[in-house]
Design a protein around this motif. Structure first.
Motif: not given
Length: 270
Positions: A79-95, A114-119
């Motif tokens: 219902a709120d028509q403020s127009g605020v939209f948020h995109v929050q980066p997070l780490l994956p939801d599993r190991s 070691l260096y591991v990279t994750v999407p």
């Protein structure tokens, strides 16, 4: 990153808060992930699509956005028509499970970093209260099982990226996060690393001024007592490589002692 971006300012930033008034349309292109957001009276519409390949861009567009097919649309009443939209980066939801680029052995008394990279995952929310709509993976890895048996272990994501010994060997991708893993072999026998399983739900997410994402450092120690990886350490702050980093997301799970030891006791296939 709790800043409010206009359409013009947001062209250089693909996450954070955006002002999308009623009737606005925006499209995010984060690697192979594409999602469109349409703000209509009393609702938000989100459409998702995947591109072929693994493009390295991360951007948001407000003009010349071609609508996605109706069968890809998910509708959320709000219902709120403020127009605020948020995109929050997070780490994956599993190991996540990664392999060294080649078989790696750590002799007794030696250590390796070691260096591991994750999407990254992207949480979409609306309004000043950030009411969650859904999460969108920038790239969803395939499923894999990690554990000694089919009854003991956990369902994880299998990464395409390799464990790297040198940071410069890890290609910069704007929608991936670097995880430093410090391993010390205090046992009397050589340690063989074949697959690394990192419980990312217990790590926080940071970003540096150059746009790189990082997590807490993961430290663990191989001991002789029963051959278990009993000693572990979560850095609790940005690693030394991440100069002037800002924390933008806390861990999904609180790193309770019992949970952490259970997760790290199966960190490697030994």
């Amino acid at each position: 990153m709790d800043r409010l971006l206009t359409a013009e300012a947001a062209l250089a930033d693909w996450y954070g808060e955006f002002e999308l008034p009623e009737g606005a349309v925006a499209e995010w292109r984060i690697g192979p992930a594409r999602f469109q957001v349409v703000h209509r009276f009393g609702e938000w519409r989100v459409s998702q699509q995947r591109d072929e390949g693994l493009p390295l861009h991360a951007e948001v567009a407000f003009d010349d956005v071609e609508p996605m097919p109706e069968d890809k649309v998910e509708r959320f009443v709000y219902a709120d028509q403020s127009g605020v939209f948020h995109v929050q980066p997070l780490l994956p939801d599993r190991s996540v499970v990664s392999r060294p680029a080649a078989p790696l052995f750590v002799p007794a008394g030696e250590a390796v970093r070691l260096y591991v990279t994750v999407p990254l995952w992207l949480q979409l929310s609306v309004g000043k209260q950030r009411k969650r709509l859904l999460e969108v993976p920038s790239y969803r890895p395939s499923d894999t099982w990690f554990g000694p048996t089919t009854m003991t272990g956990e369902l994880c994501y299998a990464l395409r990226s390799r464990c790297r010994l040198y940071l410069e060997d890890a290609e910069f991708v704007p929608y991936r996060a670097h995880i430093p893993v410090q391993i010390r072999n205090q046992a009397s026998k050589q340690l063989s690393l074949e697959r690394v399983c990192v419980p990312v739900r217990q790590l926080s997410l940071y970003v540096t001024r150059d746009g790189r994402f990082w997590t807490d450092e993961v430290g663990l120690e191989q001991r002789d007592e029963g051959g278990s990886l009993a000693a572990l350490r979560l850095g609790g702050k940005a690693p030394k490589e991440a100069v002037d980093a800002q924390r933008i997301a806390t861990s999904r799970d609180a790193p309770g002692r019992r949970t952490a030891i259970h997760a790290f006791s199966a960190l490697f296939n030994l």
